[in-house]
Scaffold this motif. Structure first.
Motif, PDB file in Angstrom:
ATOM      1  N   LYS A  10       0.854  -1.182   0.000  1.00  0.00           N
ATOM      2  CA  LYS A  10       0.000   0.000   0.000  1.00  0.00           C
ATOM      3  C   LYS A  10       0.893   1.237   0.000  1.00  0.00           C
ATOM      4  N   LEU A  11       0.689   2.102  -0.994  1.00  0.00           N
ATOM      5  CA  LEU A  11       1.539   3.274  -1.152  1.00  0.00           C
ATOM      6  C   LEU A  11       0.908   4.520  -0.537  1.00  0.00           C
ATOM      7  N   ASP A  12       1.747   5.442  -0.145  1.00  0.00           N
ATOM      8  CA  ASP A  12       1.324   6.755   0.328  1.00  0.00           C
ATOM      9  C   ASP A  12       1.826   7.771  -0.696  1.00  0.00           C
ATOM     10  N   ASN A  13       0.950   8.211  -1.587  1.00  0.00           N
ATOM     11  CA  ASN A  13       1.366   9.089  -2.675  1.00  0.00           C
ATOM     12  C   ASN A  13       1.957  10.402  -2.175  1.00  0.00           C
ATOM     13  N   ASN A  14       1.365  10.959  -1.125  1.00  0.00           N
ATOM     14  CA  ASN A  14       1.888  12.219  -0.590  1.00  0.00           C
ATOM     15  C   ASN A  14       3.324  12.048  -0.094  1.00  0.00           C
ATOM     16  N   GLN A  15       3.585  10.933   0.572  1.00  0.00           N
ATOM     17  CA  GLN A  15       4.931  10.668   1.062  1.00  0.00           C
ATOM     18  C   GLN A  15       5.897  10.462  -0.098  1.00  0.00           C
ATOM     19  N   GLU A  16       5.396   9.838  -1.175  1.00  0.00           N
ATOM     20  CA  GLU A  16       6.239   9.637  -2.355  1.00  0.00           C
ATOM     21  C   GLU A  16       6.608  10.977  -2.977  1.00  0.00           C
ATOM     22  N   PHE A  17       5.640  11.913  -3.005  1.00  0.00           N
ATOM     23  CA  PHE A  17       5.911  13.263  -3.499  1.00  0.00           C
ATOM     24  C   PHE A  17       7.018  13.914  -2.661  1.00  0.00           C
ATOM     25  N   ILE A  18       6.903  13.768  -1.335  1.00  0.00           N
ATOM     26  CA  ILE A  18       7.889  14.364  -0.428  1.00  0.00           C
ATOM     27  C   ILE A  18       9.267  13.740  -0.656  1.00  0.00           C
ATOM     28  N   GLY A  19       9.299  12.422  -0.784  1.00  0.00           N
ATOM     29  CA  GLY A  19      10.561  11.724  -1.013  1.00  0.00           C
ATOM     30  C   GLY A  19      11.226  12.146  -2.315  1.00  0.00           C
ATOM     31  N   GLN A  20      10.423  12.261  -3.378  1.00  0.00           N
ATOM     32  CA  GLN A  20      10.957  12.683  -4.669  1.00  0.00           C
ATOM     33  C   GLN A  20      11.448  14.130  -4.603  1.00  0.00           C
ATOM     34  N   GLY A  21      10.694  14.973  -3.890  1.00  0.00           N
ATOM     35  CA  GLY A  21      11.087  16.372  -3.762  1.00  0.00           C
ATOM     36  C   GLY A  21      12.398  16.529  -3.013  1.00  0.00           C
ATOM     37  N   LEU A  22      12.501  15.859  -1.863  1.00  0.00           N
ATOM     38  CA  LEU A  22      13.730  15.942  -1.063  1.00  0.00           C
ATOM     39  C   LEU A  22      14.932  15.379  -1.820  1.00  0.00           C
ATOM     40  N   SER A  23      14.716  14.304  -2.571  1.00  0.00           N
ATOM     41  CA  SER A  23      15.835  13.701  -3.308  1.00  0.00           C
ATOM     42  C   SER A  23      16.378  14.664  -4.352  1.00  0.00           C
ATOM     43  N   ASN A  24      15.496  15.407  -5.022  1.00  0.00           N
ATOM     44  CA  ASN A  24      15.945  16.388  -6.014  1.00  0.00           C
ATOM     45  C   ASN A  24      16.620  17.589  -5.362  1.00  0.00           C
ATOM     46  N   ILE A  25      16.048  18.057  -4.244  1.00  0.00           N
ATOM     47  CA  ILE A  25      16.602  19.229  -3.558  1.00  0.00           C
ATOM     48  C   ILE A  25      18.000  18.928  -3.001  1.00  0.00           C
TER      49      ILE A  25
END
Length: 575
Positions: A285-300
């Motif tokens: 079960k995925l948490d899309n909001n958390q995935e957004f945060i993870g992708q954002g932090l990884s780029n930053i």
């Protein structure tokens, strides 16, 4: 906010004691897979190869710690690389202004990361729910085919022009098939065959990719290696990503804003779609909001270590899952493994044959095609099959992001079309003294004065036109004055629906009758209450149960007509 919400890696960290062996194997496999990809994607982005390695080292590590998916591997991708080149090349020429080009690429990564992070904190992950199951299946299948076909130049040893599309690859290989290097083909097919055989051996099946690539390398050496045109990965640089603050130039940021938004949106859709495609198999079960945060932090964070924009990788995520990964620890192992390779084993890694890589990735591409689900969709729904095929074919013949958006738009169109025509069932009473849909029991009878219908569907702006046509026909072609709506099937009502209902009720009341509702959900009454529509309709026209509604409405019926009625449908009629 709980610590696990703030630091999502605390969820899977305790699992490592049981899964570390599987994760290490998958991580090492991922390290080997990413080496040629990092070089290729950096070149597509117009950057020196070293920046592909920097991105493949930092972004998967951060995304693994703060993302949601247990199997998604982030890093340089085809889509992000193409978008980076398209955006930056408008402002700097990579051939003559490489330093400026690199600076803008890193700044673009930071900006895209901020946008992703803000979307995550704003709980905009629900937007991805509009990407239907069929879109994900079609996208995965199309990407699997595309990934496999892009490896054919390494399988056949034919120099397919860089950046060729799916059909251009097929056309070029058919026209130049006589140029096939049989030594290269032998290494690719040999590696593929080894992978199939190893996968069947119980005790070492999880190592099938790793063993196949090692034995494929041995096979390449035995066949003469570079003497017979068998290419290797080539020079692998031996330094780690340096810490450097991006150049936060306001004018550059203004120029890159549109590109950053595009890159962020496409990257999120790509990453979450890939995570969902893998989750179909892993049942996580995925948490899309958390995935957004993870992708954002990884780029930053990665932009401070000379990395360019990244997203989820279909190839590496597929390899990661198929190699037996159980937690994001495998992504961390893969990133650390790449650092160690670059520092200590760059010389050995440079001898990895591209045909062996091509053979393994052919298998990965094939495994991304979910034949079982495609078969189910084909049998169960024509609409879903159309969505699947449009997405699949779009992935092959159009840009990946266009294919995704096409699939999403068409699936939303079918959804709106379906919900714009709510099912209306007419009810009567059968010989067993039960209210039933007339379609289910044609012996059921209706009351001559009270029409009973059930509406299955929401009353919103898209459905008003279709349902109003039914009511207009019912009003004009019948003598009914009273209409009871069994409303438990109405999920929600918007302002347009509320205004139409109010207008319709007033019209029937002027006729000397009325419209009544039974079982309307509280959530469906929300707009009616807040907008004052219930006061206009009359709160006395809403009932909780059918018996009370019929008992109340019966008092309003024409008693002379009741005396001559032979149906005697209700208990009140028999008194």
């Amino acid at each position: 906010m709980s610590l696990k919400k703030l630091f999502p890696f605390l969820i899977w960290l305790p699992l490592i004691k049981d899964t570390w062996k599987d994760d290490i194997i998958a991580g090492i496999t991922g390290t080997i897979i990413v080496i040629p990809q990092a070089v290729a994607f950096a070149m597509i982005a117009g950057l020196p190869p070293i920046y592909g390695f920097y991105t493949a080292m930092i972004t998967p590590l951060i995304a693994a710690l703060f993302g949601s998916s247990f199997h998604l591997i982030s890093g340089p991708t085809t889509t992000s690389s193409i978008v980076v080149f398209a955006v930056i090349s408008k402002f700097a020429n990579p051939e003559s202004e490489m330093e400026a080009f690199i600076s803008l690429a890193i700044l673009l990564s930071f900006m895209a990361g901020v946008i992703k992070l803000v979307m995550g904190f704003a709980k905009m992950g629900k937007l991805v729910n509009f990407v239907s199951h069929s879109v994900v299946i079609g996208f995965a299948a199309g990407a699997g085919i595309l990934i496999a076909f892009k490896q054919l130049k390494y399988v056949f040893g034919i120099e397919v022009p860089l950046g060729s599309s799916f059909y251009e690859i097929i056309d070029y290989i058919i026209l130049h098939i006589q140029e096939t290097n049989l030594y290269v083909l032998g290494v690719a097919l040999g590696t593929l065959l080894i992978a199939f055989v190893i996968k069947k051996i119980k005790y070492i099946s999880r190592l099938y990719m790793l063993i196949a690539m090692v034995l494929g390398s041995v096979l390449a050496i035995l066949l003469g290696g570079s003497l017979h045109g068998i290419e290797t990965v080539g020079n692998v640089p031996s330094n780690l990503p340096p810490f450097k603050v991006p150049d936060f130039n306001f004018e550059d940021m203004r120029l890159l804003t549109t590109g950053a938004i595009t890159l962020a949106l496409l990257g999120l859709v790509e990453a979450v779609s890939i995570a969902r495609a893998v989750a179909l198999h892993s049942h996580q079960k995925l948490d899309n909001n958390q995935e957004f945060i993870g992708q954002g932090l990884s780029n930053i964070i990665s932009s401070f270590f000379s990395s360019y924009a990244s997203s989820g990788s279909f190839t590496r995520s597929g390899v990661n899952y198929q190699a037996g990964a159980k937690t994001p620890f495998s992504a961390i192992i893969s990133a650390i493994g790449l650092m160690l390779v670059v520092l200590f084993f760059a010389k050995f890694a440079s001898h990895l044959p591209k045909p062996a890589m091509g053979g393994i990735i052919l298998l990965v591409g094939y495994n991304l095609i979910d034949f079982e689900h495609i078969k189910k969709i084909t049998k169960s729904s024509k609409r879903e099959f159309i969505v699947l095929m449009v997405t699949l074919l779009g992935t092959l013949f159009l840009e990946l992001e266009i294919a995704l958006f096409l699939g999403i738009i068409i699936s939303l169109f079918f959804y709106l079309e379906r919900t714009s025509k709510p099912n209306i069932a007419v009810f009567g009473k059968n010989s067993a003294d039960k209210f039933i849909n007339l379609i289910r029991d044609d012996s059921a009878e209706e009351c001559p004065q009270l029409k009973m219908i059930r509406i299955d569907g929401s009353l919103y702006f898209g459905a008003v036109d279709g349902i109003s046509n039914y009511f207009a026909e019912l009003y004009d072609k019948n003598d009914y004055k009273h209409l009871l709506i069994i409303a438990n099937g109405i999920n929600f009502i918007d302002v347009a629906g509320a205004e139409w209902i109010t207008h319709e009720v007033l019209k029937w009341q002027k006729r000397g009758g009325g419209i009544y509702f039974v079982g309307l959900k509280i959530i469906s009454q929300d707009v009616l209450k807040k907008g004052g529509f219930i006061q206009t309709i009359g709160s006395q026209n809403f009932f909780k149960d059918k018996n009370t509604a019929i008992s109340t409405i019966f008092k309003k019926l024409n008693k002379e007509q009741c005396l001559s009625c032979k149906v005697k449908l209700f208990n009140e009629c028999k008194v």
